[in-house]
Design a protein around this motif. Structure first.
Motif, mmCIF file in Angstrom:
data_model
loop_
_atom_site.group_PDB
_atom_site.id
_atom_site.type_symbol
_atom_site.label_atom_id
_atom_site.label_comp_id
_atom_site.label_asym_id
_atom_site.label_seq_id
_atom_site.Cartn_x
_atom_site.Cartn_y
_atom_site.Cartn_z
ATOM 1 N N PHE A 34 12.546 47.803 48.347
ATOM 2 C CA PHE A 34 13.195 48.968 47.762
ATOM 3 C C PHE A 34 13.802 48.575 46.423
ATOM 4 O O PHE A 34 14.029 47.394 46.159
ATOM 5 N N THR A 35 14.067 49.576 45.597
ATOM 6 C CA THR A 35 14.786 49.328 44.354
ATOM 7 C C THR A 35 16.268 49.180 44.661
ATOM 8 O O THR A 35 16.723 49.464 45.772
ATOM 9 N N ALA A 36 17.038 48.751 43.657
ATOM 10 C CA ALA A 36 18.484 48.613 43.843
ATOM 11 C C ALA A 36 19.110 49.952 44.214
ATOM 12 O O ALA A 36 20.014 50.024 45.058
ATOM 13 N N SER A 37 18.627 51.028 43.607
ATOM 14 C CA SER A 37 19.164 52.357 43.905
ATOM 15 C C SER A 37 18.855 52.779 45.338
ATOM 16 O O SER A 37 19.696 53.360 46.025
ATOM 17 N N TRP A 38 17.627 52.482 45.791
ATOM 18 C CA TRP A 38 17.268 52.851 47.161
ATOM 19 C C TRP A 38 18.001 51.993 48.180
ATOM 20 O O TRP A 38 18.334 52.458 49.276
ATOM 21 N N TRP A 39 18.271 50.739 47.843
ATOM 22 C CA TRP A 39 19.100 49.927 48.732
ATOM 23 C C TRP A 39 20.501 50.523 48.821
ATOM 24 O O TRP A 39 21.139 50.493 49.878
ATOM 25 N N ALA A 40 20.994 51.081 47.704
ATOM 26 C CA ALA A 40 22.306 51.734 47.710
ATOM 27 C C ALA A 40 22.284 52.982 48.590
ATOM 28 O O ALA A 40 23.229 53.248 49.340
ATOM 29 N N ILE A 41 21.200 53.760 48.501
ATOM 30 C CA ILE A 41 21.075 54.958 49.335
ATOM 31 C C ILE A 41 21.004 54.573 50.808
ATOM 32 O O ILE A 41 21.639 55.207 51.668
ATOM 33 N N LEU A 42 20.234 53.529 51.106
ATOM 34 C CA LEU A 42 20.123 53.071 52.492
ATOM 35 C C LEU A 42 21.482 52.612 53.016
ATOM 36 O O LEU A 42 21.841 52.875 54.173
ATOM 37 N N THR A 43 22.245 51.940 52.159
ATOM 38 C CA THR A 43 23.597 51.534 52.539
ATOM 39 C C THR A 43 24.464 52.752 52.832
ATOM 40 O O THR A 43 25.248 52.761 53.791
ATOM 41 N N ALA A 44 24.311 53.792 52.017
ATOM 42 C CA ALA A 44 25.074 55.021 52.227
ATOM 43 C C ALA A 44 24.695 55.684 53.551
ATOM 44 O O ALA A 44 25.554 56.224 54.253
ATOM 45 N N VAL A 45 23.416 55.646 53.900
ATOM 46 C CA VAL A 45 22.963 56.226 55.169
ATOM 47 C C VAL A 45 23.596 55.491 56.347
ATOM 48 O O VAL A 45 24.099 56.114 57.297
ATOM 49 N N PHE A 46 23.580 54.169 56.295
ATOM 50 C CA PHE A 46 24.205 53.387 57.367
ATOM 51 C C PHE A 46 25.710 53.636 57.419
ATOM 52 O O PHE A 46 26.308 53.672 58.498
ATOM 53 N N THR A 47 26.319 53.808 56.249
ATOM 54 C CA THR A 47 27.753 54.086 56.207
ATOM 55 C C THR A 47 28.060 55.431 56.853
ATOM 56 O O THR A 47 29.029 55.569 57.609
ATOM 57 N N TRP A 48 27.234 56.430 56.559
ATOM 58 C CA TRP A 48 27.416 57.749 57.162
ATOM 59 C C TRP A 48 27.244 57.677 58.683
ATOM 60 O O TRP A 48 27.996 58.292 59.440
ATOM 61 N N ALA A 49 26.259 56.898 59.124
ATOM 62 C CA ALA A 49 26.055 56.722 60.562
ATOM 63 C C ALA A 49 27.260 56.029 61.190
ATOM 64 O O ALA A 49 27.679 56.369 62.306
ATOM 65 N N MET A 50 27.838 55.062 60.472
ATOM 66 C CA MET A 50 29.034 54.392 60.977
ATOM 67 C C MET A 50 30.177 55.373 61.165
ATOM 68 O O MET A 50 30.920 55.312 62.148
ATOM 69 N N LEU A 51 30.322 56.298 60.215
ATOM 70 C CA LEU A 51 31.384 57.301 60.312
ATOM 71 C C LEU A 51 31.226 58.140 61.577
ATOM 72 O O LEU A 51 32.195 58.397 62.300
ATOM 73 N N ILE A 52 30.002 58.563 61.826
ATOM 74 C CA ILE A 52 29.743 59.423 62.981
ATOM 75 C C ILE A 52 30.048 58.698 64.286
ATOM 76 O O ILE A 52 30.794 59.200 65.148
ATOM 77 N N PHE A 53 29.485 57.507 64.437
ATOM 78 C CA PHE A 53 29.643 56.799 65.709
ATOM 79 C C PHE A 53 31.040 56.202 65.867
ATOM 80 O O PHE A 53 31.509 56.010 66.987
ATOM 81 N N PHE A 54 31.710 55.936 64.742
ATOM 82 C CA PHE A 54 33.089 55.483 64.849
ATOM 83 C C PHE A 54 33.980 56.626 65.323
ATOM 84 O O PHE A 54 34.907 56.425 66.117
ATOM 85 N N ALA A 55 33.687 57.836 64.855
ATOM 86 C CA ALA A 55 34.438 59.004 65.309
ATOM 87 C C ALA A 55 34.186 59.256 66.799
ATOM 88 O O ALA A 55 35.110 59.596 67.552
#
Length: 267
Positions: free
Chosen positions: A142-163
């Motif tokens: 992936f490009t640096a930008s897509w790695w950033a998007i993928l990180t954001a997706v995992f972060t969003w998933a963390m928010l959901i499951f942490f809640a």
């Protein structure tokens, strides 16, 4: 009768959990904002290129870069515009930067190969180590930008499951949510590491491109030094050391020497 403060079980734990939740939300929006593309300016630059206004395209692509946005597509398009203008060093420099971000992209590698034919120095490179090839192949997925998007997706998933972990009603649900949260946390950390690696490969890249039409490589960092060999515009070199206004360079075939700092530009 003395006043007493009633301790509410779990209050401090809930407070810490909420603080962590806020931190995760902040990280999500930080990564998401980084990944956004300045679409209007990029589209305008592409239209200039299609209209054969290559100078206008270069100006707009460069403006996007000055805004802090990087991507292999952006550098590839910039290289295309420079190629049409007949600028050898800027063309190769742009394609090389695109290649750093996406070394497995076939179009970029083809364009870079075509641009290298414009140079007059015939240098046969030494092979890369297995470790370097493996790291580059993983980061290039992936490009640096897509790695950033993928990180954001995992972060969003963390928010959901942490809640879910915080407010789930059953113990089994909390346990399941915690395991998924931990998995997303690890995956997010790995993807963020690859994102930083992709960015670092560009910002801390030790390689450079010769921008002068012809330079004499010296045996020492001085104009009085003996000429070791000569290089021409567009040749790729590796910077090993810097001293005042001089760079010690190494070629892909192992040759070394000193050149003025202004005669090359870092990739």
């Amino acid at each position: 009768m003395e006043n007493s403060v009633t301790h509410i079980p779990g209050t401090h734990r809930n407070l810490r959990a909420k603080i962590l939740l806020i931190a995760l939300i902040s990280l999500f929006f930080q990564q998401w904002s980084y990944a956004q593309i300045p679409d209007s300016l990029f589209i305008a630059a592409n239209k200039d290129y299609q209209k054969a206004d290559y100078n206008g395209a270069v100006e707009k692509y460069t403006e996007i870069l000055d805004m802090g946005y990087i991507s292999p597509e952006l550098y590839n398009n910039l290289g295309n515009a420079y190629y049409r203008l007949g600028y050898i060093a800027p063309t190769i420099l742009a394609y090389e930067r695109a290649s750093v971000l996406a070394p497995s992209d076939k179009e970029i590698q083809h364009n870079l190969s075509m641009a290298r034919r414009l140079t007059s120095d015939n240098i046969i490179p030494l092979g890369q180590s297995l470790t370097v090839r493996v790291v580059n192949s993983v980061v290039s997925l992936f490009t640096a930008s897509w790695w950033a998007i993928l990180t954001a997706v995992f972060t969003w998933a963390m928010l959901i499951f942490f809640a879910i972990y915080l407010y789930g009603r059953s113990t089994s649900m909390k346990r399941w949510a915690f395991y998924v949260f931990a998995g997303c946390l690890i995956s997010g950390a790995i993807s963020y590491g690859f994102h930083l690696t992709a960015k670092k490969q560009l910002s801390d890249n030790p390689y450079a491109i010769v921008t002068e039409e012809n330079i004499n490589v010296k045996s020492e960092p001085s104009t009085s030094g003996g000429d070791v060999f000569s290089l021409h515009e567009g040749t790729k070199v590796e910077i090993e050391e810097s001293l005042n206004t001089w760079h010690k360079i190494r070629l892909a075939d192992g040759k070394i020497g000193w050149v003025p700092a202004g005669s090359i530009e870092k990739i």
